[in-house]
Design a protein around this motif. Structure first.
Motif, PDB file in Angstrom:
ATOM      1  N   GLU A 168       0.988  -1.576  -0.204  1.00  0.00           N
ATOM      2  CA  GLU A 168       0.081   0.172  -0.363  1.00  0.00           C
ATOM      3  C   GLU A 168       0.831   1.463   0.160  1.00  0.00           C
ATOM      4  O   GLU A 168       1.501   0.871   1.063  1.00  0.00           O
ATOM      5  CB  GLU A 168      -1.050   0.320   1.289  1.00  0.00           C
ATOM      6  N   PRO A 169       0.644   2.000  -0.987  1.00  0.00           N
ATOM      7  CA  PRO A 169       1.599   3.478  -1.156  1.00  0.00           C
ATOM      8  C   PRO A 169       2.060   3.906   0.295  1.00  0.00           C
ATOM      9  O   PRO A 169       2.737   5.302   0.107  1.00  0.00           O
ATOM     10  CB  PRO A 169       1.314   4.127  -2.129  1.00  0.00           C
ATOM     11  N   ARG A 170      -0.013   3.579   0.949  1.00  0.00           N
ATOM     12  CA  ARG A 170      -0.072   5.109   2.059  1.00  0.00           C
ATOM     13  C   ARG A 170       0.314   4.249   3.339  1.00  0.00           C
ATOM     14  O   ARG A 170       0.003   5.034   4.169  1.00  0.00           O
ATOM     15  CB  ARG A 170      -1.792   5.169   2.401  1.00  0.00           C
ATOM     16  N   THR A 171       0.809   3.220   2.659  1.00  0.00           N
ATOM     17  CA  THR A 171       1.871   2.948   4.637  1.00  0.00           C
ATOM     18  C   THR A 171       3.157   2.719   4.114  1.00  0.00           C
ATOM     19  O   THR A 171       3.823   1.900   3.206  1.00  0.00           O
ATOM     20  CB  THR A 171       0.353   1.904   5.062  1.00  0.00           C
ATOM     21  N   THR A 172       3.716   2.656   5.580  1.00  0.00           N
ATOM     22  CA  THR A 172       5.304   1.800   6.021  1.00  0.00           C
ATOM     23  C   THR A 172       5.175   0.470   6.865  1.00  0.00           C
ATOM     24  O   THR A 172       4.724   1.017   7.353  1.00  0.00           O
ATOM     25  CB  THR A 172       6.506   2.718   5.534  1.00  0.00           C
ATOM     26  N   LEU A 173       6.268  -0.157   6.757  1.00  0.00           N
ATOM     27  CA  LEU A 173       5.898  -0.918   7.776  1.00  0.00           C
ATOM     28  C   LEU A 173       6.999  -1.047   8.689  1.00  0.00           C
ATOM     29  O   LEU A 173       8.728  -0.497   8.172  1.00  0.00           O
ATOM     30  CB  LEU A 173       6.775  -2.999   7.413  1.00  0.00           C
ATOM     31  N   ALA A 174       6.885  -0.260   9.614  1.00  0.00           N
ATOM     32  CA  ALA A 174       7.508   0.133  10.980  1.00  0.00           C
ATOM     33  C   ALA A 174       8.007  -0.868  11.197  1.00  0.00           C
ATOM     34  O   ALA A 174       9.400  -1.124  12.023  1.00  0.00           O
ATOM     35  CB  ALA A 174       6.856   0.933  11.774  1.00  0.00           C
ATOM     36  N   ALA A 175       7.050  -2.603  12.017  1.00  0.00           N
ATOM     37  CA  ALA A 175       7.746  -3.278  12.299  1.00  0.00           C
ATOM     38  C   ALA A 175       6.643  -4.533  12.250  1.00  0.00           C
ATOM     39  O   ALA A 175       5.659  -4.819  12.140  1.00  0.00           O
ATOM     40  CB  ALA A 175       8.205  -3.031  14.600  1.00  0.00           C
ATOM     41  N   VAL A 176       7.521  -5.403  12.648  1.00  0.00           N
ATOM     42  CA  VAL A 176       7.264  -6.780  12.897  1.00  0.00           C
ATOM     43  C   VAL A 176       7.662  -7.939  14.485  1.00  0.00           C
ATOM     44  O   VAL A 176       8.178  -7.589  14.458  1.00  0.00           O
ATOM     45  CB  VAL A 176       7.352  -8.219  11.647  1.00  0.00           C
ATOM     46  N   ILE A 177       5.937  -7.611  15.149  1.00  0.00           N
ATOM     47  CA  ILE A 177       6.085  -8.026  16.346  1.00  0.00           C
ATOM     48  C   ILE A 177       6.060  -9.216  16.505  1.00  0.00           C
ATOM     49  O   ILE A 177       4.654  -9.508  16.691  1.00  0.00           O
ATOM     50  CB  ILE A 177       5.653  -6.887  17.824  1.00  0.00           C
ATOM     51  N   ASP A 178       6.975 -10.720  16.718  1.00  0.00           N
ATOM     52  CA  ASP A 178       6.231 -11.576  16.841  1.00  0.00           C
ATOM     53  C   ASP A 178       7.474 -12.361  17.891  1.00  0.00           C
ATOM     54  O   ASP A 178       8.411 -12.424  17.283  1.00  0.00           O
ATOM     55  CB  ASP A 178       5.487 -12.263  15.860  1.00  0.00           C
ATOM     56  N   PRO A 179       7.170 -13.131  18.964  1.00  0.00           N
ATOM     57  CA  PRO A 179       8.445 -13.582  19.947  1.00  0.00           C
ATOM     58  C   PRO A 179       9.165 -14.935  19.543  1.00  0.00           C
ATOM     59  O   PRO A 179       9.685 -15.350  19.435  1.00  0.00           O
ATOM     60  CB  PRO A 179       7.592 -13.806  20.748  1.00  0.00           C
ATOM     61  N   SER A 180       8.144 -15.572  18.053  1.00  0.00           N
ATOM     62  CA  SER A 180       8.056 -16.861  17.578  1.00  0.00           C
ATOM     63  C   SER A 180       9.824 -17.250  17.111  1.00  0.00           C
ATOM     64  O   SER A 180       9.567 -15.820  16.300  1.00  0.00           O
ATOM     65  CB  SER A 180       7.462 -17.096  17.315  1.00  0.00           C
ATOM     66  N   ASP A 181      10.683 -18.308  16.620  1.00  0.00           N
ATOM     67  CA  ASP A 181      11.683 -18.345  16.519  1.00  0.00           C
ATOM     68  C   ASP A 181      11.519 -18.229  14.640  1.00  0.00           C
ATOM     69  O   ASP A 181      12.070 -17.137  13.860  1.00  0.00           O
ATOM     70  CB  ASP A 181      12.243 -19.648  16.955  1.00  0.00           C
ATOM     71  N   ALA A 182      10.024 -18.844  14.758  1.00  0.00           N
ATOM     72  CA  ALA A 182       9.362 -18.703  12.786  1.00  0.00           C
ATOM     73  C   ALA A 182       9.192 -17.736  12.228  1.00  0.00           C
ATOM     74  O   ALA A 182      10.131 -17.188  11.161  1.00  0.00           O
ATOM     75  CB  ALA A 182       8.575 -19.789  13.443  1.00  0.00           C
ATOM     76  N   ALA A 183       8.448 -16.559  13.609  1.00  0.00           N
ATOM     77  CA  ALA A 183       8.278 -15.390  12.923  1.00  0.00           C
ATOM     78  C   ALA A 183       9.705 -14.597  12.850  1.00  0.00           C
ATOM     79  O   ALA A 183       9.965 -13.376  11.609  1.00  0.00           O
ATOM     80  CB  ALA A 183       7.379 -14.482  13.539  1.00  0.00           C
ATOM     81  N   ARG A 184      10.461 -14.054  13.153  1.00  0.00           N
ATOM     82  CA  ARG A 184      11.680 -14.155  13.428  1.00  0.00           C
ATOM     83  C   ARG A 184      12.967 -14.832  12.435  1.00  0.00           C
ATOM     84  O   ARG A 184      12.941 -13.170  11.573  1.00  0.00           O
ATOM     85  CB  ARG A 184      12.447 -14.657  14.649  1.00  0.00           C
ATOM     86  N   ASP A 185      12.832 -15.600  11.925  1.00  0.00           N
ATOM     87  CA  ASP A 185      13.017 -16.359  11.004  1.00  0.00           C
ATOM     88  C   ASP A 185      12.662 -15.403   9.723  1.00  0.00           C
ATOM     89  O   ASP A 185      13.558 -14.668   8.330  1.00  0.00           O
ATOM     90  CB  ASP A 185      13.677 -17.624  10.965  1.00  0.00           C
ATOM     91  N   ALA A 186      11.607 -15.702   9.253  1.00  0.00           N
ATOM     92  CA  ALA A 186      10.817 -15.022   7.735  1.00  0.00           C
ATOM     93  C   ALA A 186      11.292 -14.045   7.570  1.00  0.00           C
ATOM     94  O   ALA A 186      11.386 -13.493   6.611  1.00  0.00           O
ATOM     95  CB  ALA A 186       9.054 -15.681   7.796  1.00  0.00           C
ATOM     96  N   THR A 187      11.238 -13.119   8.812  1.00  0.00           N
ATOM     97  CA  THR A 187      11.026 -11.699   8.651  1.00  0.00           C
ATOM     98  C   THR A 187      12.375 -11.257   8.322  1.00  0.00           C
ATOM     99  O   THR A 187      12.471 -10.284   7.053  1.00  0.00           O
ATOM    100  CB  THR A 187      10.364 -11.207  10.275  1.00  0.00           C
ATOM    101  N   ARG A 188      13.473 -11.432   8.782  1.00  0.00           N
ATOM    102  CA  ARG A 188      15.007 -11.452   8.998  1.00  0.00           C
ATOM    103  C   ARG A 188      14.808 -11.893   7.494  1.00  0.00           C
ATOM    104  O   ARG A 188      15.405 -10.752   6.584  1.00  0.00           O
ATOM    105  CB  ARG A 188      16.335 -11.731   9.804  1.00  0.00           C
ATOM    106  N   ALA A 189      14.656 -12.741   7.028  1.00  0.00           N
ATOM    107  CA  ALA A 189      15.187 -13.296   5.843  1.00  0.00           C
ATOM    108  C   ALA A 189      14.544 -12.254   4.825  1.00  0.00           C
ATOM    109  O   ALA A 189      15.090 -12.158   3.594  1.00  0.00           O
ATOM    110  CB  ALA A 189      14.777 -14.973   5.570  1.00  0.00           C
ATOM    111  N   ASN A 190      13.380 -11.691   4.859  1.00  0.00           N
ATOM    112  CA  ASN A 190      13.149 -10.680   4.367  1.00  0.00           C
ATOM    113  C   ASN A 190      13.682  -9.431   4.475  1.00  0.00           C
ATOM    114  O   ASN A 190      13.012  -8.007   3.662  1.00  0.00           O
ATOM    115  CB  ASN A 190      11.423 -10.940   4.389  1.00  0.00           C
TER     116      ASN A 190
END
Ligand SMILES: NC(=O)c1ccc[n+]([C@@H]2O[C@H](COP(=O)([O-])OP(=O)(O)OC[C@H]3O[C@@H](n4cnc5c(N)ncnc54)[C@H](O)[C@@H]3O)[C@@H](O)[C@H]2O)c1
Length: 353
Positions: free
Chosen positions: A30-52
């Protein structure tokens, strides 16, 4: 109300599971938004977020130490919605809270009061209301073309695969098709037909034997006198659900079928096909009915919801699905659960927090 501003909105997404991932994709697209943060303590979320190469944090305070979002989307499991929303409110951050607003109406009412007292807007994620199909259905009903609405039926009949239930909370009380799926249909029925007066329901867990139901049948009486039935099963191999018929979520192969039928004294409407049935003259079952298909331009309701959230953050719009609306829908679902548990018809409390 926050001050008017048209800058790009920095959005944090809390909970990067099934729906959180779609919200992250939406915020990035969405042009009106930027992603400030993904907040999720799980290892899976951390790894997927960092991989991207996206910004990952285990908690909201950690994300805030880096930068302050203009808004937060809360897509954590149902039982955590209230705690996470209260945390956002404490920091003065407007929140889009996935449905259900909470897993108990009492807690939801506390949340609505806290948001009001703090003057922080909350928007509940009943995203189907933004779908142009529903907008058009509402216009048809309000035009009076169907006459007095007497009766409606909705079905959520779908087959969730065994994998879906590997995640523990989905097998436990507070999940199940009434809380997870039928709540969307209940919300749309409230939006289209009016306030619910009473409900009577039966549930069964015969297909999987989990703690949560897999099948439910519900009778609803609306304050305006309309009667409706809603039936749900997440173990039924069938094309008759909003998910399978609306085409709004590309993960579900679309079937050109109907999931809601609404009948009035002068006409009937099938949704999402938007097929309108009427007689040429006075209603008479011995005469041929003619059908007209109303067309709408499809649009992704999750993206429309996100743009509306930007308007809410900017103070340009009041939440289309407010905390009170989320609470009123939750009360109907709680009534369904209570009726199934007790065998009684449940008369609903008026939904003021
Ligand atoms: N609007 C819709 O159509 C729709 C569709 C699916 C789910 N939902 C709702 O979204 C919510 C999430 O459902 P889901 O199926 O995506 O669940 P999920 O289990 O796939 O994802 C939940 C995520 O929250 C994370 N989480 C758990 N504790 C957390 C914490 N303390 N802080 C941050 N993250 C935490 C988990 O690690 C997980 O990644 C539910 O409330 C569900 O009802 C809405």
């Amino acid at each position: 109300m926050p001050e008017l501003s048209q800058d790009t909105k920095k959005i944090a997404v809390m909970g990067a599971g099934l729906i959180g991932t779609r919200h992250i994709e939406g915020v990035l697209a969405e042009p009106r938004t930027t992603l400030a943060a993904v907040i999720d303590p799980s290892d899976a979320a951390r790894d997927a977020t960092r991989a991207n190469s996206l910004p990952w944090f285990a908690s909201l305070p950690e994300a805030l130490a880096e930068s302050r979002p203009d808004g937060i989307i809360i897509a954590t499991p149902n039982r955590l919605h209230v705690a996470h929303a209260l945390e956002a409110i404490a920091y003065g951050i407007p929140a889009l809270i996935e449905k259900p607003i909470a897993d108990h109406a009492e807690e939801a009412a506390n949340l609505v009061r806290a948001a009001d007292a703090a003057g922080v807007p909350i928007l509940i994620g009943h995203h189907r209301r933004y779908n142009p199909i529903i907008g058009e259905a509402k216009r048809i009903l309000e035009s009076g073309r169907l006459g007095t609405i007497l009766v409606a039926h909705g079905s959520f009949w779908a087959a969730k695969p065994a994998d879906y239930f590997k995640i523990e909370w989905r097998r436990q009380p507070g999940a199940g098709p009434a809380f997870i799926n039928l709540i969307h249909d209940v919300d749309l029925f409230r939006f289209l037909l009016g306030e619910v007066e009473s409900v009577h329901a039966m549930e069964s867990s015969a297909a999987r034997n989990y703690e949560v139901e897999d099948t439910a049948a519900v009778l609803l009486r609306f304050v305006n006198g309309t009667l409706a039935t809603l039936t749900a099963s997440d173990a039924a191999s069938s094309p008759w659900s909003w998910e399978m018929t609306s085409g709004e979520n590309p993960v579900f192969p679309q079937q050109r079928q109907t999931c809601y039928q609404i009948g009035g004294t002068t006409g009937a409407l099938a949704i999402p096909e938007l097929k309108l049935w009427e007689y040429a003259g006075a209603p008479d079952w011995l005469q041929p009915l003619r059908a007209e298909r109303v067309s709408v331009t499809p649009a992704d309701p999750l993206m429309l919801q996100l743009r509306h959230f930007c308007d809410v953050i900017e103070g340009r719009a009041a939440p289309l699905v407010s905390g009170e609306e989320g609470l009123a829908t939750l009360r109907v679902v709680e009534g369904i659960k209570a009726s199934a548990r007790t065998g009684r018809t449940i008369v609903l409390e008026r939904s003021r927090p």
